[in-house]
Scaffold this motif. Structure first.
Motif, PDB file in Angstrom:
ATOM      1  N   VAL A 181       0.831  -1.203   0.000  1.00  0.00           N
ATOM      2  CA  VAL A 181       0.000   0.000   0.000  1.00  0.00           C
ATOM      3  C   VAL A 181       0.869   1.258   0.000  1.00  0.00           C
ATOM      4  O   VAL A 181       1.846   1.354   0.752  1.00  0.00           O
ATOM      5  CB  VAL A 181      -0.927   0.022   1.232  1.00  0.00           C
ATOM      6  N   THR A 182       0.472   2.229  -0.851  1.00  0.00           N
ATOM      7  CA  THR A 182       1.147   3.536  -0.840  1.00  0.00           C
ATOM      8  C   THR A 182       0.166   4.692  -0.695  1.00  0.00           C
ATOM      9  O   THR A 182       0.563   5.817  -0.417  1.00  0.00           O
ATOM     10  CB  THR A 182       1.949   3.751  -2.137  1.00  0.00           C
ATOM     11  N   GLY A 183      -1.138   4.432  -0.910  1.00  0.00           N
ATOM     12  CA  GLY A 183      -2.079   5.539  -0.803  1.00  0.00           C
ATOM     13  C   GLY A 183      -3.493   5.157  -1.174  1.00  0.00           C
ATOM     14  O   GLY A 183      -3.801   3.994  -1.454  1.00  0.00           O
ATOM     15  N   LEU A 184      -4.383   6.171  -1.154  1.00  0.00           N
ATOM     16  CA  LEU A 184      -5.777   5.999  -1.533  1.00  0.00           C
ATOM     17  C   LEU A 184      -6.134   7.024  -2.603  1.00  0.00           C
ATOM     18  O   LEU A 184      -5.614   8.144  -2.601  1.00  0.00           O
ATOM     19  CB  LEU A 184      -6.705   6.208  -0.327  1.00  0.00           C
ATOM     20  N   ARG A 185      -7.041   6.625  -3.510  1.00  0.00           N
ATOM     21  CA  ARG A 185      -7.590   7.579  -4.464  1.00  0.00           C
ATOM     22  C   ARG A 185      -9.099   7.636  -4.235  1.00  0.00           C
ATOM     23  O   ARG A 185      -9.755   6.611  -4.040  1.00  0.00           O
ATOM     24  CB  ARG A 185      -7.301   7.158  -5.906  1.00  0.00           C
ATOM     25  N   PHE A 186      -9.645   8.868  -4.252  1.00  0.00           N
ATOM     26  CA  PHE A 186     -11.062   9.059  -3.995  1.00  0.00           C
ATOM     27  C   PHE A 186     -11.811   9.349  -5.285  1.00  0.00           C
ATOM     28  O   PHE A 186     -11.224   9.668  -6.333  1.00  0.00           O
ATOM     29  CB  PHE A 186     -11.254  10.187  -2.979  1.00  0.00           C
ATOM     30  N   LYS A 187     -13.129   9.258  -5.216  1.00  0.00           N
ATOM     31  CA  LYS A 187     -13.976   9.455  -6.396  1.00  0.00           C
ATOM     32  C   LYS A 187     -13.792  10.837  -7.003  1.00  0.00           C
ATOM     33  O   LYS A 187     -13.981  11.025  -8.213  1.00  0.00           O
ATOM     34  CB  LYS A 187     -15.444   9.261  -6.003  1.00  0.00           C
ATOM     35  N   ASP A 188     -13.445  11.844  -6.166  1.00  0.00           N
ATOM     36  CA  ASP A 188     -13.268  13.197  -6.715  1.00  0.00           C
ATOM     37  C   ASP A 188     -11.908  13.388  -7.375  1.00  0.00           C
ATOM     38  O   ASP A 188     -11.560  14.493  -7.800  1.00  0.00           O
ATOM     39  CB  ASP A 188     -13.480  14.238  -5.612  1.00  0.00           C
ATOM     40  N   GLY A 189     -11.112  12.328  -7.433  1.00  0.00           N
ATOM     41  CA  GLY A 189      -9.811  12.387  -8.077  1.00  0.00           C
ATOM     42  C   GLY A 189      -8.652  12.715  -7.161  1.00  0.00           C
ATOM     43  O   GLY A 189      -7.479  12.574  -7.543  1.00  0.00           O
ATOM     44  N   SER A 190      -8.933  13.146  -5.919  1.00  0.00           N
ATOM     45  CA  SER A 190      -7.860  13.466  -4.986  1.00  0.00           C
ATOM     46  C   SER A 190      -7.233  12.185  -4.449  1.00  0.00           C
ATOM     47  O   SER A 190      -7.839  11.102  -4.488  1.00  0.00           O
ATOM     48  CB  SER A 190      -8.397  14.305  -3.822  1.00  0.00           C
ATOM     49  N   GLU A 191      -6.022  12.316  -3.953  1.00  0.00           N
ATOM     50  CA  GLU A 191      -5.303  11.164  -3.432  1.00  0.00           C
ATOM     51  C   GLU A 191      -4.724  11.476  -2.054  1.00  0.00           C
ATOM     52  O   GLU A 191      -4.546  12.643  -1.682  1.00  0.00           O
ATOM     53  CB  GLU A 191      -4.175  10.752  -4.388  1.00  0.00           C
ATOM     54  N   LEU A 192      -4.431  10.421  -1.304  1.00  0.00           N
ATOM     55  CA  LEU A 192      -3.858  10.540   0.050  1.00  0.00           C
ATOM     56  C   LEU A 192      -2.754   9.507   0.189  1.00  0.00           C
ATOM     57  O   LEU A 192      -2.983   8.309  -0.020  1.00  0.00           O
ATOM     58  CB  LEU A 192      -4.937  10.313   1.116  1.00  0.00           C
ATOM     59  N   ASP A 193      -1.552   9.966   0.531  1.00  0.00           N
ATOM     60  CA  ASP A 193      -0.453   9.030   0.785  1.00  0.00           C
ATOM     61  C   ASP A 193      -0.654   8.361   2.136  1.00  0.00           C
ATOM     62  O   ASP A 193      -1.000   9.015   3.122  1.00  0.00           O
ATOM     63  CB  ASP A 193       0.883   9.773   0.774  1.00  0.00           C
ATOM     64  N   THR A 194      -0.413   7.056   2.194  1.00  0.00           N
ATOM     65  CA  THR A 194      -0.545   6.334   3.465  1.00  0.00           C
ATOM     66  C   THR A 194       0.253   5.042   3.398  1.00  0.00           C
ATOM     67  O   THR A 194       0.505   4.499   2.309  1.00  0.00           O
ATOM     68  CB  THR A 194      -2.028   6.033   3.777  1.00  0.00           C
ATOM     69  N   ASP A 195       0.656   4.553   4.565  1.00  0.00           N
ATOM     70  CA  ASP A 195       1.428   3.305   4.644  1.00  0.00           C
ATOM     71  C   ASP A 195       0.575   2.118   5.068  1.00  0.00           C
ATOM     72  O   ASP A 195       0.991   0.964   4.943  1.00  0.00           O
ATOM     73  CB  ASP A 195       2.558   3.463   5.664  1.00  0.00           C
ATOM     74  N   LEU A 196      -0.596   2.423   5.649  1.00  0.00           N
ATOM     75  CA  LEU A 196      -1.443   1.365   6.192  1.00  0.00           C
ATOM     76  C   LEU A 196      -2.897   1.772   5.992  1.00  0.00           C
ATOM     77  O   LEU A 196      -3.257   2.925   6.224  1.00  0.00           O
ATOM     78  CB  LEU A 196      -1.168   1.168   7.689  1.00  0.00           C
ATOM     79  N   VAL A 197      -3.733   0.826   5.570  1.00  0.00           N
ATOM     80  CA  VAL A 197      -5.164   1.094   5.407  1.00  0.00           C
ATOM     81  C   VAL A 197      -5.943   0.110   6.279  1.00  0.00           C
ATOM     82  O   VAL A 197      -5.778  -1.108   6.157  1.00  0.00           O
ATOM     83  CB  VAL A 197      -5.607   0.943   3.939  1.00  0.00           C
ATOM     84  N   VAL A 198      -6.754   0.652   7.184  1.00  0.00           N
ATOM     85  CA  VAL A 198      -7.617  -0.168   8.039  1.00  0.00           C
ATOM     86  C   VAL A 198      -9.056   0.045   7.572  1.00  0.00           C
ATOM     87  O   VAL A 198      -9.575   1.165   7.627  1.00  0.00           O
ATOM     88  CB  VAL A 198      -7.488   0.223   9.517  1.00  0.00           C
ATOM     89  N   MET A 199      -9.686  -1.011   7.103  1.00  0.00           N
ATOM     90  CA  MET A 199     -11.077  -0.909   6.657  1.00  0.00           C
ATOM     91  C   MET A 199     -11.998  -1.258   7.823  1.00  0.00           C
ATOM     92  O   MET A 199     -11.989  -2.390   8.320  1.00  0.00           O
ATOM     93  CB  MET A 199     -11.336  -1.830   5.473  1.00  0.00           C
ATOM     94  N   ALA A 200     -12.779  -0.280   8.240  1.00  0.00           N
ATOM     95  CA  ALA A 200     -13.738  -0.466   9.336  1.00  0.00           C
ATOM     96  C   ALA A 200     -15.081   0.087   8.866  1.00  0.00           C
ATOM     97  O   ALA A 200     -15.611   1.039   9.423  1.00  0.00           O
ATOM     98  CB  ALA A 200     -13.260   0.243  10.591  1.00  0.00           C
ATOM     99  N   VAL A 201     -15.596  -0.517   7.795  1.00  0.00           N
ATOM    100  CA  VAL A 201     -16.786   0.027   7.132  1.00  0.00           C
ATOM    101  C   VAL A 201     -18.016  -0.841   7.358  1.00  0.00           C
ATOM    102  O   VAL A 201     -19.012  -0.688   6.649  1.00  0.00           O
ATOM    103  CB  VAL A 201     -16.530   0.195   5.620  1.00  0.00           C
ATOM    104  N   GLY A 202     -17.968  -1.721   8.327  1.00  0.00           N
ATOM    105  CA  GLY A 202     -19.149  -2.515   8.619  1.00  0.00           C
ATOM    106  C   GLY A 202     -18.862  -3.999   8.646  1.00  0.00           C
ATOM    107  O   GLY A 202     -17.752  -4.456   8.367  1.00  0.00           O
ATOM    108  N   ILE A 203     -19.896  -4.752   9.008  1.00  0.00           N
ATOM    109  CA  ILE A 203     -19.779  -6.213   9.113  1.00  0.00           C
ATOM    110  C   ILE A 203     -20.928  -6.856   8.356  1.00  0.00           C
ATOM    111  O   ILE A 203     -21.961  -6.238   8.092  1.00  0.00           O
ATOM    112  CB  ILE A 203     -19.793  -6.678  10.587  1.00  0.00           C
TER     113      ILE A 203
END
Length: 810
Positions: free
Chosen positions: A221-243
């Motif tokens: 992982v190096t980052g996230l891209r959003f629907k609006d085209g913006s991006e965010l650099d990150t080293d770790l992604v934790v998905m906590a969007v429901g069960i």
């Protein structure tokens, strides 16, 4: 009779709670086998967040250890996943080849974390927050990586973000909605929460939809891209969007599912031999994710597995009481007002308090609380019972305690609840169950209540209510560690520290004076705050302030410990544990004269006369003609000693003489909590000095001093404090430390808890390293003791105990 075979698939909270309920009903009905996919026995999944922050370990959150399974004859397969249910043959097959037969099957497979279906969701560094394995991955990542991003602004997401931030990572929270906790809080409360979390260093990207997880050539992982085209650099992604309910196994076996394993009101599936409970279940079209409904299901399922056949589960009315990164929030019912409702709100952003009550047709239908949640249980009762609130309306916002009956929000409102009122929503424990356990089983701590009733053992948000019930039942005998950030009690918004400071700075020398100046919410205070105020005032202003008899427990007034049958125990003082033939004869005569049912040697080397009637107490003390041992008060209890060099082959100093000197000097000293000392004549430590508030151990060249020990439910080993040479040095260092504790500790705070709060180095700097300050502390203690000393102190020299600073001779 041959036992039936019961198999439980799932070793989590719902499945094992069902077994606990079943064992209560019929412990010999089944031969039980449990399959758990994790390598741990049943643990409290709600407390994963404290494990992530490092406050607790996996051992701390285990609910049923391996010994419990063994003691109940339960066959347990850990790290073993069931892959197939053969309904025709009534057997289950596990991934390691294990095949087990059943007569009844309980499916408790829980739920799976939802993974966003976006490109890159399988990259290294994309994890969820659901079990201990996830926590281990996050803890490891925090040691190597810098920036973490949590997708999801719900409870789990915020707890994950807080835990990673506490481990030093820069954390961003990405949330699709405009506000945090949108299922639990309205926009105003959510805004206050976000502001508070931002002040703690978390950053938020609201209204952002994740389009892809970005990675490098190594698949990391190096980052996230959003629907609006913006991006965010990150080293770790934790998905906590429901069960999502874990229904795969049931579906493969042909068991009917629809948004969960479909069950009826007895928790049976469409196969009458198979039951299901927990997050994997769909009951009347609803899948519950909170613990309380799952435990309600467990009780009904156990009832039918035991063939009692009378329980029915008709669904759950739910409220949400949470502690989000240390901030209390509560919601229940429909708290989003509309054209058919009216809302009463109270907002204090500076004070961190928000309340919103929603009313429809003269009934409370919703509540949303932030910061101050003490009346949440009362509001939930009003919502659930749909009671008309016209007569309550004027006081509704201020809680149940505002209704009179000398009550107030907090302590008395809890004490005034009916026995049927639910205190612990997670485990469905009502007030009556807790009160009965406290009184019948002699419970003194919240930990004991957890073990006996399971109240406060899950999310912990009801702990304050349980503490209040404990105090209302046994008063100052309650062994509760005060929290510096909490109000002293429901009578005031001030903390213990703030109250102590006001008493000193404003020269408050009586309880009425303090109540007026601090604008107490109640006229006379309560059973929780009055003893604390009495201690703070008298210890701050010795000689000016007089102890208030009405603020003392009955034990302190009659110099005896009340027992569960209403009789009392009397413990006469024996200086350093030393007595004489004359004293023993008097004790024996009293035991005969008053038909004392039990005479027992205590752990503190004293003699306890148990079973004395209250009306006989004055005569018993007169006949004994001995000082009180204060075995009941927040004061010096005992100084335990070994025989020391006078008799022991290994003794290096006169430990008995030292113990007598200490006890005579400190007798009658009031303190925030009970204080116990011990003096050992050599490092063999026969007096158990290592688990006392102050432990003194003799060595060839003098004395070693240890502080902060506690031999209670949770044993605390005393910490090394100083090494001194003479008797006078011992007395001065011990006295100065105790005075520092008297001046700085909160009421009901043991020395070990005080040191945990302020740090051992702080105490050393004030007592060991600063000779002038040590002398001043010691002088203040001696001045205070000249007023606080026990009425028997003037008789010390007439007792057969030995001279203070000289070796003991017999």
């Amino acid at each position: 009779m041959k036992k039936m075979k019961l198999i439980v698939i799932g070793n989590g909270m719902a499945g094992i709670r069902t077994l606990e309920e079943l064992l209560k009903l019929d412990p010999d009905l089944y031969d039980v086998t449990v399959f758990g996919s994790e390598p741990y026995p049943n643990y409290n999944r709600i407390l994963l967040s404290p494990v992530l922050t490092g406050e607790q370990t996996i051992k701390d959150i285990i609910l049923n250890d391996l010994g419990w399974y063994e003691a109940n004859g339960i066959r347990l397969y850990l790290n073993c996943r069931v892959t197939q249910i053969n309904r025709a043959r009534k057997q289950v097959i596990a991934d390691d080849g294990t095949v087990a037969q059943y007569d009844r099957l309980l499916i408790a497979t829980g739920s799976n974390p939802f993974i966003l279906p976006v490109p890159g969701n399988d990259l290294e560094g994309v994890i969820t927050f659901r079990d201990i394995r996830d926590v281990d991955l996050m803890v490891d990542a925090a040691t190597r990586l810098e920036h973490a991003t949590v997708i999801g602004g719900g409870l789990l997401g915020l707890e994950a973000a807080n835990g990673l931030a506490s481990r030093g990572m820069k954390v961003s929270v990405v949330h699709l909605g405009p506000t945090l906790l949108d299922r639990q809080l309205d926009a105003a409360a959510a805004g206050m929460l976000q502001t508070s979390l931002e002040m703690r260093g978390l950053s938020f990207l609201m209204g952002r939809q994740t389009d892809a997880v970005l990675g490098n050539e190594q698949g990391r992982v190096t980052g996230l891209r959003f629907k609006d085209g913006s991006e965010l650099d990150t080293d770790l992604v934790v998905m906590a969007v429901g069960i999502r309910p874990n229904t795969e196994l049931a579906m493969q076996a042909g068991i009917y599912t629809d948004r969960g394993i479909v069950v009826n009101d007895t928790l049976q599936t469409y196969d009458p031999r198979i039951y299901a409970v927990g997050e994997c279940v769909s009951h009347r079209g609803i899948a519950y994710g909170l613990v309380a409904p799952l435990f309600e299901q467990a009780k009904v399922a156990a009832n039918h597995l035991a063939f009692h056949g009378i329980g029915r589960y008709s669904g759950s009315s739910t409220s949400t009481k949470l502690k989000v990164t240390g901030i209390d929030v509560f919601s229940a019912g429909d708290f989003n007002d509309d054209n058919d409702t009216e809302a009463i709100t109270l907002a204090d952003p500076v004070g961190g308090v928000y309340k919103k009550l929603v009313i429809r047709d003269n009934r409370l239908v919703g509540a949303c609380l932030y910061g101050d949640t003490v009346d949440g249980a009362w509001y939930f009762r009003l919502i659930r019972e749909a009671k008309p609130i016209a007569e309550l309306r004027e006081h509704l916002m201020f809680g149940e305690g505002a209704l009179g009956d000398t009550g107030h929000a907090g302590e008395i409102s809890v004490a005034g609840m009916p026995d049927s009122a639910e205190i612990c929503g997670c485990n469905g424990v009502c007030k009556g169950t807790i009160v009965k356990a406290i009184r019948e089983q002699g419970l003194f701590t919240v930990d004991e209540i957890k073990k006996q009733t399971k109240a406060a053992s899950s999310c912990g948000s009801c702990t304050s209510l349980v503490e209040q019930l404990l105090i209302s039942c046994i008063g100052g005998a309650a062994d509760i560690k005060p929290k510096s950030e909490k109000p002293m009690c429901g009578c005031t918004e001030f903390t213990h520290g703030q109250v102590r400071k006001a008493i000193k700075e404003q020269h408050l020398i009586s309880i009425p004076q303090a109540l007026r100046f601090l604008e107490w919410r109640t006229v006379d205070g309560c059973a929780s705050c009055r003893p604390a105020l009495n201690y703070y005032i008298t210890s701050t202003w010795p000689g000016e302030a007089k102890s208030d008899a009405q603020s003392l427990l009955v034990n302190e007034r009659v110099h005896a410990n009340i027992q569960k049958d209403g009789t009392y125990s009397v413990v006469p003082r024996m200086w350093g544990g030393v007595t004489s033939a004359a004293e023993l004869r008097r004790i024996a005569d009293v035991a005969d004269k008053y038909h004392v049912p039990m005479v027992k040697v205590t752990g503190g080397q004293r003699i306890d006369l148990l079973g004395i009637k209250k009306e006989d107490l004055p005569k018993v003390w007169k006949d004994l003609d001995m000082p009180s041992g204060h075995a009941y008060g927040k004061t010096l209890r005992t100084v335990k000693t070994c025989v020391g060099k006078e008799f022991c082959r290994f003794g290096t100093q006169d430990s008995t003489g030292m113990g007598i000197a200490l006890e005579k000097e400190l007798v009658g000293m009031t303190s925030p909590h009970k204080v116990k000392l011990a003096v050992s004549g050599c490092p063999r430590n026969c007096a158990e000095s290592g688990i006392k508030d102050i432990g003194i151990i003799a060595v060839d060249s003098g004395w070693e001093l240890y502080v902060g020990g506690n031999g209670g439910i949770k044993t605390e080993v005393a910490q090394f404090f100083a090494k001194v040479q003479t008797h006078d040095d011992v007395l001065e260092h011990c006295g100065a430390f105790l005075q520092l504790y008297r001046e700085e500790a909160f009421y009901l705070e043991r020395t070990c808890h005080y040191l945990n709060r302020v740090g051992l180095d702080h105490a050393k700097s004030r007592v060991v390293d600063d000779a002038q300050n040590r002398a001043e502390l010691y002088a203040r203690l001696k001045f205070a003791l000249s007023f606080e000393a026990d009425p028997w102190a003037e008789r010390i020299e007439k007792t057969p105990a030995r001279r203070e600073f000289e070796p003991l001779h017999v």
